[in-house]
Design a protein around this motif. Structure first.
Motif, PDB file in Angstrom:
ATOM      1  N   LYS A   1      38.388  51.921  85.469  1.00 34.74           N
ATOM      2  CA  LYS A   1      38.300  51.144  86.818  1.00 34.74           C
ATOM      3  C   LYS A   1      36.753  50.793  87.091  1.00 34.74           C
ATOM      4  O   LYS A   1      36.583  49.725  87.799  1.00 34.74           O
ATOM      5  CB  LYS A   1      38.876  52.278  87.877  1.00 34.74           C
ATOM      6  CG  LYS A   1      40.369  52.313  87.884  1.00 34.74           C
ATOM      7  CD  LYS A   1      40.619  53.470  88.896  1.00 34.74           C
ATOM      8  CE  LYS A   1      40.536  53.047  90.282  1.00 34.74           C
ATOM      9  NZ  LYS A   1      41.038  53.959  91.445  1.00 34.74           N
ATOM     10  N   ALA A   2      35.679  51.740  86.889  1.00 30.11           N
ATOM     11  CA  ALA A   2      34.421  51.391  87.013  1.00 30.11           C
ATOM     12  C   ALA A   2      34.094  50.009  86.293  1.00 30.11           C
ATOM     13  O   ALA A   2      33.373  49.376  86.934  1.00 30.11           O
ATOM     14  CB  ALA A   2      33.644  52.488  86.635  1.00 30.11           C
TER      15      ALA A   2
ATOM     16  N   ASN B   1      35.669  59.256  77.424  1.00 32.90           N
ATOM     17  CA  ASN B   1      34.550  58.958  78.432  1.00 32.90           C
ATOM     18  C   ASN B   1      33.545  58.034  78.008  1.00 32.90           C
ATOM     19  O   ASN B   1      32.664  57.483  78.654  1.00 32.90           O
ATOM     20  CB  ASN B   1      34.320  59.958  79.674  1.00 32.90           C
ATOM     21  CG  ASN B   1      35.591  60.266  80.320  1.00 32.90           C
ATOM     22  OD1 ASN B   1      36.094  59.545  80.802  1.00 32.90           O
ATOM     23  ND2 ASN B   1      35.367  61.737  80.455  1.00 32.90           N
TER      24      ASN B   1
ATOM     25  N   TYR C   1      43.977  53.107  85.072  1.00 37.92           N
ATOM     26  CA  TYR C   1      43.541  53.726  86.466  1.00 37.92           C
ATOM     27  C   TYR C   1      42.547  55.096  86.299  1.00 37.92           C
ATOM     28  O   TYR C   1      42.218  55.732  87.104  1.00 37.92           O
ATOM     29  CB  TYR C   1      44.891  54.358  87.117  1.00 37.92           C
ATOM     30  CG  TYR C   1      45.326  53.361  88.050  1.00 37.92           C
ATOM     31  CD1 TYR C   1      45.078  52.810  89.213  1.00 37.92           C
ATOM     32  CD2 TYR C   1      46.411  52.555  87.471  1.00 37.92           C
ATOM     33  CE1 TYR C   1      45.443  51.830  89.935  1.00 37.92           C
ATOM     34  CE2 TYR C   1      47.136  51.734  88.068  1.00 37.92           C
ATOM     35  CZ  TYR C   1      46.638  51.184  89.340  1.00 37.92           C
ATOM     36  OH  TYR C   1      47.189  50.103  89.925  1.00 37.92           O
ATOM     37  N   GLN C   2      42.129  55.186  84.833  1.00 40.93           N
ATOM     38  CA  GLN C   2      41.046  56.077  84.636  1.00 40.93           C
ATOM     39  C   GLN C   2      39.616  55.731  85.442  1.00 40.93           C
ATOM     40  O   GLN C   2      39.297  54.387  85.398  1.00 40.93           O
ATOM     41  CB  GLN C   2      40.980  56.526  83.261  1.00 40.93           C
ATOM     42  CG  GLN C   2      42.342  57.268  82.866  1.00 40.93           C
ATOM     43  CD  GLN C   2      42.523  58.375  83.334  1.00 40.93           C
ATOM     44  OE1 GLN C   2      41.861  59.310  83.522  1.00 40.93           O
ATOM     45  NE2 GLN C   2      43.609  58.213  84.082  1.00 40.93           N
ATOM     46  N   PRO C   3      38.892  56.618  85.920  1.00 39.85           N
ATOM     47  CA  PRO C   3      37.502  56.283  86.395  1.00 39.85           C
ATOM     48  C   PRO C   3      36.724  55.393  85.608  1.00 39.85           C
ATOM     49  O   PRO C   3      36.166  54.362  86.043  1.00 39.85           O
ATOM     50  CB  PRO C   3      36.984  57.620  86.669  1.00 39.85           C
ATOM     51  CG  PRO C   3      38.225  58.434  87.012  1.00 39.85           C
ATOM     52  CD  PRO C   3      39.288  58.034  86.028  1.00 39.85           C
ATOM     53  N   PRO C   4      36.422  55.622  84.532  1.00 42.50           N
ATOM     54  CA  PRO C   4      35.566  54.732  83.447  1.00 42.50           C
ATOM     55  C   PRO C   4      36.204  53.319  83.423  1.00 42.50           C
ATOM     56  O   PRO C   4      35.389  52.223  83.562  1.00 42.50           O
ATOM     57  CB  PRO C   4      35.653  55.547  82.157  1.00 42.50           C
ATOM     58  CG  PRO C   4      35.973  56.756  82.173  1.00 42.50           C
ATOM     59  CD  PRO C   4      36.967  56.754  83.418  1.00 42.50           C
TER      60      PRO C   4
ATOM     61  N   LYS D   1      35.053  47.166  88.097  1.00 41.60           N
ATOM     62  CA  LYS D   1      34.321  47.145  89.575  1.00 41.60           C
ATOM     63  C   LYS D   1      35.464  47.339  90.661  1.00 41.60           C
ATOM     64  O   LYS D   1      35.316  46.600  91.559  1.00 41.60           O
ATOM     65  CB  LYS D   1      33.471  46.119  89.687  1.00 41.60           C
ATOM     66  CG  LYS D   1      32.225  46.283  88.692  1.00 41.60           C
ATOM     67  CD  LYS D   1      31.350  44.976  88.868  1.00 41.60           C
ATOM     68  CE  LYS D   1      30.256  45.092  87.859  1.00 41.60           C
ATOM     69  NZ  LYS D   1      30.416  44.909  86.425  1.00 41.60           N
TER      70      LYS D   1
END
Length: 144
Positions: free
Chosen positions: A139-140, A9, A134-137, A143
């Motif tokens: 995808k963030a 992460n 597709y992992q949150p970091p 944006k």
């Protein structure tokens, strides 16, 4: 003994570390396509067993070889462009890569079903890349 711990992460150069894995895989695939294209250009096709069948079609064989090599080189360049788009955080680049990965997963899964064991590495790489995108970091970063 030095122990290096990398957090998946974490960020490196303002990009998620996991995204770097995807970018490096995409670059490697692009370079592989370019090398394959160059190899096709540099290879003489041995068609000595087909001399009767190919009589009068020598130009067609050269054209087919050029077409195949050109397709590999174009794929390599497009793949490197996708890597560049990922590096820059392009949502479009991410979307294009996701579509390509899904197609790759389907094609390689089918190849495995009919006995083509070689595609297992490509299948694994495509699944890993799709999972990472597709992992949150990650995808963030795009944006999404």
């Amino acid at each position: 003994m030095i122990l290096i711990h990398i957090d998946v992460n974490s960020n490196y150069k303002d990009r998620p570390t996991m995204l770097w894995v995807v970018i490096l895989i995409v670059i490697a695939v692009g370079i592989l396509y370019l090398i394959q294209g160059a190899m096709v250009f540099g290879t003489d096709l041995d068609l000595s067993g087909f001399t009767e069948e190919l009589e009068g079609y020598e130009g067609f064989v050269d054209m087919a070889k050029t077409l195949i090599a050109s397709v590999y080189i174009i794929l390599g360049l497009l793949t490197l462009i996708i890597a560049f788009l990922l590096y820059n955080g392009s949502k479009g680049g991410r979307t294009i890569l996701i579509v390509i990965l899904i197609i790759s997963i389907l094609v390689n899964a089918y190849a495995l079903l009919i006995g083509g064991i070689i595609g297992i590495i490509e299948l694994a790489a495509a699944i890993i890349c799709l999972y990472i995108l597709y992992q949150p970091p990650v995808k963030a970063y795009f944006k999404v």
